[in-house]
Design a protein around this motif. Structure first.
Motif, PDB file in Angstrom:
ATOM      1  N   ASN A  43      10.888  -6.501 -11.739  1.00  0.00           N
ATOM      2  CA  ASN A  43      11.333  -7.458 -10.724  1.00  0.00           C
ATOM      3  C   ASN A  43      11.779  -6.799  -9.420  1.00  0.00           C
ATOM      4  O   ASN A  43      11.384  -7.252  -8.338  1.00  0.00           O
ATOM      5  N   PRO A  44      12.610  -5.746  -9.445  1.00  0.00           N
ATOM      6  CA  PRO A  44      13.004  -5.121  -8.175  1.00  0.00           C
ATOM      7  C   PRO A  44      11.817  -4.526  -7.411  1.00  0.00           C
ATOM      8  O   PRO A  44      11.794  -4.568  -6.177  1.00  0.00           O
ATOM      9  N   VAL A  45      10.845  -3.997  -8.142  1.00  0.00           N
ATOM     10  CA  VAL A  45       9.659  -3.442  -7.480  1.00  0.00           C
ATOM     11  C   VAL A  45       8.872  -4.557  -6.802  1.00  0.00           C
ATOM     12  O   VAL A  45       8.467  -4.436  -5.637  1.00  0.00           O
ATOM     13  N   GLU A  46       8.651  -5.641  -7.531  1.00  0.00           N
ATOM     14  CA  GLU A  46       7.909  -6.759  -6.949  1.00  0.00           C
ATOM     15  C   GLU A  46       8.640  -7.343  -5.757  1.00  0.00           C
ATOM     16  O   GLU A  46       8.024  -7.703  -4.744  1.00  0.00           O
ATOM     17  N   LEU A  47       9.968  -7.440  -5.854  1.00  0.00           N
ATOM     18  CA  LEU A  47      10.738  -7.981  -4.737  1.00  0.00           C
ATOM     19  C   LEU A  47      10.637  -7.081  -3.513  1.00  0.00           C
ATOM     20  O   LEU A  47      10.576  -7.563  -2.375  1.00  0.00           O
ATOM     21  N   SER A  48      10.612  -5.771  -3.722  1.00  0.00           N
ATOM     22  CA  SER A  48      10.474  -4.831  -2.603  1.00  0.00           C
ATOM     23  C   SER A  48       9.120  -4.995  -1.923  1.00  0.00           C
ATOM     24  O   SER A  48       9.021  -4.957  -0.691  1.00  0.00           O
ATOM     25  N   VAL A  49       8.084  -5.166  -2.719  1.00  0.00           N
ATOM     26  CA  VAL A  49       6.751  -5.387  -2.142  1.00  0.00           C
ATOM     27  C   VAL A  49       6.722  -6.728  -1.415  1.00  0.00           C
ATOM     28  O   VAL A  49       6.117  -6.853  -0.342  1.00  0.00           O
ATOM     29  N   ALA A  50       7.361  -7.745  -1.984  1.00  0.00           N
ATOM     30  CA  ALA A  50       7.401  -9.061  -1.345  1.00  0.00           C
ATOM     31  C   ALA A  50       8.107  -8.992   0.001  1.00  0.00           C
ATOM     32  O   ALA A  50       7.679  -9.622   0.980  1.00  0.00           O
ATOM     33  N   LEU A  51       9.185  -8.240   0.077  1.00  0.00           N
ATOM     34  CA  LEU A  51       9.905  -8.061   1.334  1.00  0.00           C
ATOM     35  C   LEU A  51       9.097  -7.221   2.311  1.00  0.00           C
ATOM     36  O   LEU A  51       9.160  -7.422   3.525  1.00  0.00           O
ATOM     37  N   GLY A  52       8.314  -6.286   1.756  1.00  0.00           N
ATOM     38  CA  GLY A  52       7.581  -5.317   2.560  1.00  0.00           C
ATOM     39  C   GLY A  52       8.254  -3.972   2.408  1.00  0.00           C
ATOM     40  O   GLY A  52       9.453  -3.835   2.708  1.00  0.00           O
ATOM     41  N   LEU A  53       7.530  -2.984   1.907  1.00  0.00           N
ATOM     42  CA  LEU A  53       8.138  -1.687   1.635  1.00  0.00           C
ATOM     43  C   LEU A  53       8.776  -1.047   2.864  1.00  0.00           C
ATOM     44  O   LEU A  53       9.839  -0.422   2.751  1.00  0.00           O
ATOM     45  N   PRO A  54       8.191  -1.170   4.070  1.00  0.00           N
ATOM     46  CA  PRO A  54       8.877  -0.614   5.244  1.00  0.00           C
ATOM     47  C   PRO A  54      10.242  -1.256   5.493  1.00  0.00           C
ATOM     48  O   PRO A  54      11.217  -0.571   5.786  1.00  0.00           O
ATOM     49  N   ALA A  55      10.310  -2.584   5.363  1.00  0.00           N
ATOM     50  CA  ALA A  55      11.602  -3.260   5.532  1.00  0.00           C
ATOM     51  C   ALA A  55      12.552  -2.906   4.397  1.00  0.00           C
ATOM     52  O   ALA A  55      13.764  -2.759   4.604  1.00  0.00           O
ATOM     53  N   ALA A  56      12.008  -2.780   3.171  1.00  0.00           N
ATOM     54  CA  ALA A  56      12.851  -2.413   2.033  1.00  0.00           C
ATOM     55  C   ALA A  56      13.477  -1.036   2.227  1.00  0.00           C
ATOM     56  O   ALA A  56      14.617  -0.794   1.800  1.00  0.00           O
ATOM     57  N   ALA A  57      12.746  -0.121   2.874  1.00  0.00           N
ATOM     58  CA  ALA A  57      13.295   1.207   3.134  1.00  0.00           C
ATOM     59  C   ALA A  57      14.499   1.119   4.074  1.00  0.00           C
ATOM     60  O   ALA A  57      15.540   1.754   3.837  1.00  0.00           O
ATOM     61  N   TRP A  58      14.371   0.350   5.156  1.00  0.00           N
ATOM     62  CA  TRP A  58      15.523   0.154   6.046  1.00  0.00           C
ATOM     63  C   TRP A  58      16.639  -0.595   5.333  1.00  0.00           C
ATOM     64  O   TRP A  58      17.834  -0.329   5.570  1.00  0.00           O
ATOM     65  N   CYS A  59      16.286  -1.519   4.467  1.00  0.00           N
ATOM     66  CA  CYS A  59      17.292  -2.275   3.716  1.00  0.00           C
ATOM     67  C   CYS A  59      18.112  -1.331   2.839  1.00  0.00           C
ATOM     68  O   CYS A  59      19.341  -1.459   2.763  1.00  0.00           O
ATOM     69  N   ALA A  60      17.451  -0.386   2.191  1.00  0.00           N
ATOM     70  CA  ALA A  60      18.163   0.587   1.365  1.00  0.00           C
ATOM     71  C   ALA A  60      19.121   1.410   2.210  1.00  0.00           C
ATOM     72  O   ALA A  60      20.269   1.670   1.803  1.00  0.00           O
ATOM     73  N   CYS A  61      18.679   1.806   3.405  1.00  0.00           N
ATOM     74  CA  CYS A  61      19.570   2.556   4.305  1.00  0.00           C
ATOM     75  C   CYS A  61      20.783   1.724   4.690  1.00  0.00           C
ATOM     76  O   CYS A  61      21.907   2.242   4.772  1.00  0.00           O
ATOM     77  N   GLY A  62      20.564   0.432   4.933  1.00  0.00           N
ATOM     78  CA  GLY A  62      21.684  -0.427   5.305  1.00  0.00           C
ATOM     79  C   GLY A  62      22.645  -0.666   4.167  1.00  0.00           C
ATOM     80  O   GLY A  62      23.874  -0.661   4.358  1.00  0.00           O
TER      81      GLY A  62
END
Length: 585
Positions: free
Chosen positions: A394-413
């Motif tokens: 589920n977390p992997v699919e959600l990251s892809v749904a959000l978009g991996l580039p945005a997910a990377a910034w999200c992790a930083c935030g």
């Protein structure tokens, strides 16, 4: 640009490339084999559409980079007028890019589905229920809904309140009473959407009148406007606790995120507008300033009203209500009594509007919701899922749904806990809880889409934390758009069947057939019947654009398209076309 921001951009590019290679090479399963997997599409037959859509993505990236440069200019602090102008520009750009990206999809999987996807039960089905069972007397249908729902399936219809059926009835009636408007809307339809409707009618022998065609396309347009328009309440939500820089980055990433584009035109893509609106109203209600105190009670009531409206469509808004409550109660600098009072006002608004709906329709929401929850639980009895694999997937699919580039910034935030907007961290915590309790095992890209917007606040905070500027904004937006373009060329998430490919991964209806009269296949080459066809007059696919579909004689038991749709659960991976030759078949 700071070195850390450059490294993050390199990581984003590597993640997108790895995802595309893994999906294209079938090295990455699209779910859990044997339980649930997203379907694949045939390869595009032309690169013109993807190339033009890619150019539009680059143009969008330039626009959002210019917006960030303007709003983050320290020499000219952004005022209300400038923010409003840029936000209006972003709304227009969002509508445009979300309408353009689908033109880069393989034939039959782009704008073609905008004409009919809301009709088929396996994709949505609410329109068909409205037409066949509710349109003649919507009030009687609503009054009987608590009883009617008990006999429905455990899929789309059985697990949802009647809001979407009511909405479709309203659109049908409006189009029936205004044939001139219906005709104008039908003339506005893109050629691809018209083609999708025509081929759907040809394949199913289910005629759709002009008023219904207009209502179906209008449903898709409303979904587009709501989905793209999510940038407005998302920006407002971010501005309750952060500056224009964070708010702009969060809002600008949304239109090119993967799930919001791929899941159109079904209603799930419209829900983020409502969830973001409820959160934005609550966040501003809980601000500790004089103006906020004067209007806080109204904003809190409005937030509860939006939640009540959302729950007429899906019970997924109940967790949104939990986020709203925690967001208010955790507001810094606000007296505890006032926070409790604001939460109470949200609750009063929710309950009062729900009770009003009960009184007007005579349909008990308590009974409906209880049966919706029973159907949801029964779904996992019919289609068992493995807890631990889905906990990890589920977390992997959600990251892809959000978009991996945005997910990377999200992790930083999210790593910068003190600077992360509360709406993002609270939403993240609620999603972790939902994952741990196994509330949804599969399809979280669709089911959790309404939770994605507040997560983007963490992406904006991550950019600010690492000092990323307009250039980084442009690169991330472009990578997001390219990921969405690539994924839609390999995976389809709306249509009930995979057209043009034989899959042995999981077939829930291995003997299902779509009966098509020989006359309905007149466009196909007679010499090709009995061999592999280059195309199929089937659901929303151009004949010339669908490779490798085997045509064989029908089995003894043949299920027509309407029956298949009625039983569909989104798992069907093939349709075998049987050619009827006279009475003998």
């Amino acid at each position: 640009m700071r070195i850390r921001a450059i490294l993050i951009l390199l990581v984003q590019a590597a993640l997108v490339a790895a995802l595309v290679v893994a999906v294209a090479g079938r090295r990455l399963p699209l779910g859990i084999p044997g339980e649930w997997e997203w379907l694949r599409t045939p390869a595009p037959t032309t690169l013109i559409g993807p190339m033009l859509a890619g150019m539009a993505v680059v143009g969008y990236a330039v626009i959002v980079a210019a917006g960030l440069r303007s709003l983050a200019d320290a020499r000219r602090p952004a005022g209300l007028v400038r923010e409003g102008c840029w936000l209006a520009t972003l709304v227009i750009a969002a509508i445009a890019i979300q309408a353009i990206i689908p033109t880069g999809a393989p034939g039959g999987f782009g704008l073609e589905k905008w004409g009919y996807a809301n009709f088929t039960p396996s994709s949505s089905g609410y329109f068909r229920v409205a037409r066949e069972q509710a349109a003649r007397d919507p009030w009687a249908f609503l009054a009987n809904y608590p009883t009617w729902i008990q006999g429905q399936d455990t899929l789309h219809i059985g697990t949802h309140p009647p809001g979407l059926i009511v909405a479709q009835c309203l659109l049908m009636r409006a189009m029936e009473r205004s044939p001139g408007v219906a005709g104008a809307i039908e003339r506005m339809m893109p050629v691809a959407a018209t083609t999708g409707l025509r081929l759907f009618e040809d394949a199913t022998s289910y005629p759709i009148p002009q008023s219904d065609r207009a209502a179906l396309y209008l449903t898709s347009l409303i979904t587009l406007l709501a989905c793209a328009g999510t940038v407005a309440p998302l920006y407002v939500l971010a501005r309750a606790t952060a500056g224009p820089r964070v708010a702009w980055a969060a809002a600008a990433f949304w239109p090119v995120a993967t799930a919001p584009v791929l899941f159109q035109p079904i209603a799930d893509a419209a829900y983020p507008f409502l969830s973001s609106s409820a959160l934005a109203l609550a966040a501003w209600a809980a601000r500790d300033d004089a103006a906020g105190r004067r209007v806080a009670w109204f904003l809190a009531f409005a937030s509860g009203a939006v939640l009540a409206f959302g729950c007429t469509f899906t019970l997924a808004f109940l967790p949104v209500g939990l986020i709203v409550g925690i967001l208010i109660l955790s507001a810094p600098g606000v007296p505890a009594r006032r926070k409790v009072g604001l939460v109470a006002v949200v609750g009063v608004a929710f309950l009062s509007l729900t009770a009003l709906g009960w009184a007007v329709t005579s349909a008990s929401p308590i009974t409906i919701w209880r049966w919706n929850l029973r159907k949801h639980a029964a779904f996992y009895d019919e289609y068992p899922r493995s807890y631990l694999p889905w906990l990890l997937v589920n977390p992997v699919e959600l990251s892809v749904a959000l978009g991996l580039p945005a997910a990377a910034w999200c992790a930083c935030g999210l790593l910068g806990v003190r600077r992360t907007p509360r709406a993002a961290s609270i939403t993240f915590g609620v999603l972790v809880l939902l994952d741990l309790i196994g509330r949804n095992m599969g399809e979280v890209a669709r089911l959790w889409m309404l939770f994605l917007p507040p997560l983007l606040l963490a992406a904006g905070a991550g950019m600010e934390r690492l000092g990323a500027g307009p250039a980084a904004m442009a690169v991330t937006a472009a990578l997001l758009g390219f990921q969405t373009l690539a994924i839609q060329s390999m995976i389809q998430v709306v249509l009930p069947v995979e057209i043009g490919a034989r899959s042995k991964e999981h077939v829930s209806h291995p003997h299902a057939q779509l009966g098509v009269d020989e006359d309905e296949l007149a466009a196909a080459d007679e010499a090709a019947i009995g061999r592999q066809l280059d195309g199929l007059a089937a659901v929303a696919a151009e004949l010339d654009h669908v490779p490798r579909l085997e045509v064989r004689e029908p089995a003894e038991r043949e299920i027509d398209a309407a029956q298949l749709d009625g039983e569909g659960d989104g798992h069907v991976q093939r349709i075998d076309v049987g050619i009827r030759r006279g009475a003998a078949g």
